[in-house]
Design an enzyme around this catalytic site. Structure first.
Site, mmCIF file in Angstrom:
data_model
loop_
_atom_site.group_PDB
_atom_site.id
_atom_site.type_symbol
_atom_site.label_atom_id
_atom_site.label_comp_id
_atom_site.label_asym_id
_atom_site.label_seq_id
_atom_site.Cartn_x
_atom_site.Cartn_y
_atom_site.Cartn_z
ATOM 1 N N LYS A 55 5.262 -37.540 15.880
ATOM 2 C CA LYS A 55 5.066 -37.359 14.427
ATOM 3 C C LYS A 55 6.325 -37.743 13.663
ATOM 4 C CE LYS A 55 2.327 -33.266 15.483
ATOM 5 N NZ LYS A 55 2.460 -31.805 15.480
ATOM 6 N N HIS A 115 24.519 -43.700 33.886
ATOM 7 C CA HIS A 115 23.509 -42.923 34.632
ATOM 8 C C HIS A 115 24.319 -42.188 35.708
ATOM 9 C CE1 HIS A 115 19.942 -41.663 36.573
ATOM 10 N NE2 HIS A 115 19.312 -42.802 36.755
ATOM 11 N N ARG A 168 17.004 -38.182 29.277
ATOM 12 C CA ARG A 168 17.051 -39.647 29.371
ATOM 13 C C ARG A 168 16.589 -40.195 28.030
ATOM 14 N NH1 ARG A 168 14.677 -43.419 34.124
ATOM 15 N NH2 ARG A 168 16.608 -42.635 35.037
ATOM 16 N N ARG A 181 11.946 -41.347 39.980
ATOM 17 C CA ARG A 181 12.919 -40.689 40.854
ATOM 18 C C ARG A 181 13.736 -39.618 40.126
ATOM 19 N NH1 ARG A 181 11.625 -45.531 42.700
ATOM 20 N NH2 ARG A 181 11.598 -45.890 40.465
ATOM 21 N N THR A 182 14.335 -39.968 38.995
ATOM 22 C CA THR A 182 15.296 -39.066 38.346
ATOM 23 C C THR A 182 14.610 -37.804 37.838
ATOM 24 O OG1 THR A 182 16.461 -41.063 37.677
ATOM 25 C CG2 THR A 182 17.173 -38.998 36.672
HETATM 26 N N1 CP Z 1 16.932 -44.857 39.723
HETATM 27 C C1 CP Z 1 16.216 -44.385 38.682
HETATM 28 O O1 CP Z 1 16.787 -43.995 37.660
HETATM 29 O O2 CP Z 1 14.863 -44.410 38.859
HETATM 30 P P1 CP Z 1 13.813 -43.817 37.805
HETATM 31 O O3 CP Z 1 13.852 -44.722 36.595
HETATM 32 O O4 CP Z 1 12.490 -43.838 38.507
HETATM 33 O O5 CP Z 1 14.258 -42.446 37.448
#
Ligand code: CP
Length: 317
Positions: free
Chosen positions: A91, A141, A113, A63-64
């Site tokens: 590496k 998040h 992320r 999603r993100t």
């Molecule tokens: N909600 C969320 O962060 O989903 P993903 O891990 O798929 O990005």
């Protein structure tokens, strides 16, 4: 700071903890305008034309990562995704060296992320580019917290005074932390529920009501947010079995009936069906889980637009 922020103060979005209520309102209000863009036949505006955004995901995401990329394209930014598995990270190149090399190509924003809490803060201190935290370890998040708030506000018209029950693995959840910070700042009443082994120490100091009774948490709630059991961050021993977890904490139609009749059911995804949520609830009439995903695009467009200087351009949206 005035009640109505006209812009975000920093170059980065690292966490909800850093935002004022007026900055949160600014992002949510901007996301409303961005949502209208996604409803047009041609879903594109020139707001970030000439800006470069790099997506750097060290952890898996559906999603993100996808919604950031969709958001960047709808704003006409030049966007590129670094595939960690085929990069020089394999590496042994460090995070800072990777960032400095990407920085040398003059991006305006880096969306990252990473499995380590605080990694985005480290990058923000090192890089001239704005850093957007797309999830750092067990810390925050922020865009998930913002899209969740946007979805609640869209359905309920406000955040102030609502009862929001958050049920599940709070200990490992960056979604939990961002939601608690945001909902508390915006005046919602937050109830947190899960096994004691999955509650962070000092949880009540975060401004939430903590309980191990899912019935108490859900009773008369306006919104019920289920959190994923994060099997990948556990080494066992937090509860006896997934079957027993579902019996005690799983969101079933019977438990949903304890909430207000117009309560909404939320989940950030990915879901463990039959563990934290029954399929009848996830796919039922009160579920807004796919609305959360749709709203993620609008909220991420708003964040990118506000951070990349789109607010200085009146032709933007
Ligand atoms: N909600 C969320 O962060 O989903 P993903 O891990 O798929 O990005």
């Amino acid at each position: 700071m005035s009640d109505n922020a006209a812009r975000l103060r920093g170059k980065d979005l690292l966490g909800i903890a850093d935002l004022t209520p007026s900055e949160i309102s600014l992002i949510l209000d901007t996301a409303e305008a961005m949502k209208e863009v996604s409803a047009r036949p041609i879903k594109k505006v020139p707001a970030l034309r000439g800006k470069t955004v790099i997506n750097l995901f060290y952890e898996p995401s559906t999603r993100t990562r996808t919604s950031f990329e969709v958001a960047e394209k709808r704003l006409s930014a030049d966007t590129l995704n670094i595939a960690i598995a085929t990069s020089s990270v394999v590496k042994g190149e460090t995070l800072i060296d990777t960032a400095l090399n990407l920085e040398a190509m003059s991006p305006d924003l880096i969306v990252m992320r990473h499995a380590s809490s605080g990694s985005c803060h480290l990058l923000a201190r090192t890089c001239r580019a704005g850093i957007v935290n797309a999830g750092d370890g067990m810390h925050e998040h922020p865009t998930q917290g913002l899209l969740d708030a946007f979805t609640i506000r869209e359905r309920k018209g406000r955040l102030q005074g609502l009862k929001v029950a958050i049920v599940g693995d709070m200990l490992h959840s960056r979604v939990f932390r961002s939601n608690v910070y945001l909902l508390a700042k915006m005046g919602a009443e937050v109830w947190a529920c899960g096994p004691p082994t999955l509650m962070p120490a000092g949880i009540e100091q975060m401004g939430v009501h903590a309980t191990t009774s899912v019935e108490e948490a859900v009773k008369d709630a306006d919104a019920v947010m289920m959190l994923r059991i994060q099997l990948e961050r556990m080494e066992g021993g937090f509860f006896p079995s997934l079957r027993e977890y579902f019996q005690v904490f799983g969101m079933t139609p019977e438990r949903v009936r304890l909430a207000k009749p117009d309560a909404i059911i939320m989940h950030p995804g990915p879901m463990n069906r039959g563990v934290e949520i029954a399929s009848e609830v996830a796919d039922g009439p009160a579920s807004v889980i796919l609305d959360q995903v749709a709203n993620g695009v609008a909220v991420r467009m708003a964040v990118l637009y506000l951070l990349a200087g789109g607010g200085d351009d009146e032709t933007a949206a």
